[in-house]
Design an enzyme around this catalytic site. Structure first.
Site, short mmCIF file in Angstrom:
data_model
loop_
_atom_site.label_atom_id
_atom_site.label_comp_id
_atom_site.label_asym_id
_atom_site.label_seq_id
_atom_site.Cartn_x
_atom_site.Cartn_y
_atom_site.Cartn_z
N VAL A 1 0.85 -1.20 0.00
CA VAL A 1 0.00 0.00 0.00
C VAL A 1 0.89 1.25 0.00
O VAL A 1 0.63 2.21 -0.74
CB VAL A 1 -0.96 0.00 1.21
CG1 VAL A 1 -1.68 1.34 1.36
CG2 VAL A 1 -1.97 -1.14 1.08
N HIS A 2 1.93 1.22 0.80
CA HIS A 2 2.88 2.33 0.86
C HIS A 2 3.55 2.54 -0.50
O HIS A 2 3.72 3.69 -0.96
CB HIS A 2 3.93 2.04 1.94
CG HIS A 2 4.92 3.12 2.18
ND1 HIS A 2 4.58 4.36 2.68
CD2 HIS A 2 6.26 3.15 2.00
CE1 HIS A 2 5.67 5.10 2.79
NE2 HIS A 2 6.70 4.39 2.39
N ALA A 3 3.92 1.46 -1.15
CA ALA A 3 4.54 1.54 -2.48
C ALA A 3 3.59 2.18 -3.48
O ALA A 3 4.00 3.05 -4.27
CB ALA A 3 4.96 0.14 -2.95
#
Length: 111
Positions: free
Chosen positions: A76-78
């Site tokens: 999700v961060h990526a």
């Protein structure tokens, strides 16, 4: 998420971050009316963006071939980094164009 996909996710984060940084540097160069440098930074941003997209494409293809990619906070961060980098590049393109117009008007004595 397996080690290979973690590696892809972190590669995506790195490339997207590099792209965003290059976009910001392009804006800073344009602010100084250094359009050659701005254009070079934008090219760098585009290269890093292509690398980031390739990481994403690899994971999408893996999923399409029947091997699921586990969604976790790292992925999700990526994806968030990729989205922000895309927005930064679009903003840089627009601001560079505005600075080009401003520079032209200043040279003509109209501003």
């Amino acid at each position: 998420m397996d080690e290979k996909n973690y590696e892809k996710a972190f590669q995506l984060i790195m490339n997207a971050g590099n792209s965003k940084s290059a976009s910001v540097m392009a804006q800073e160069a344009a602010k100084k009316f250094d359009f050659d440098q701005a254009d070079q930074h934008l090219k760098d941003a585009e290269l890093e963006m292509r690398k980031a997209h390739q990481c994403q494409i690899d994971m999408i293809q893996q999923e399409a071939q029947g091997t699921p990619v586990e969604v976790n906070i790292i992925l999700v961060h990526a994806q968030d980094h990729l989205t922000m980098a895309m927005m930064a590049m679009e903003q840089a393109r627009e601001l560079i164009e505005v600075y080009r117009i401003l520079h032209k008007l200043m040279k003509q004595g109209e501003f």
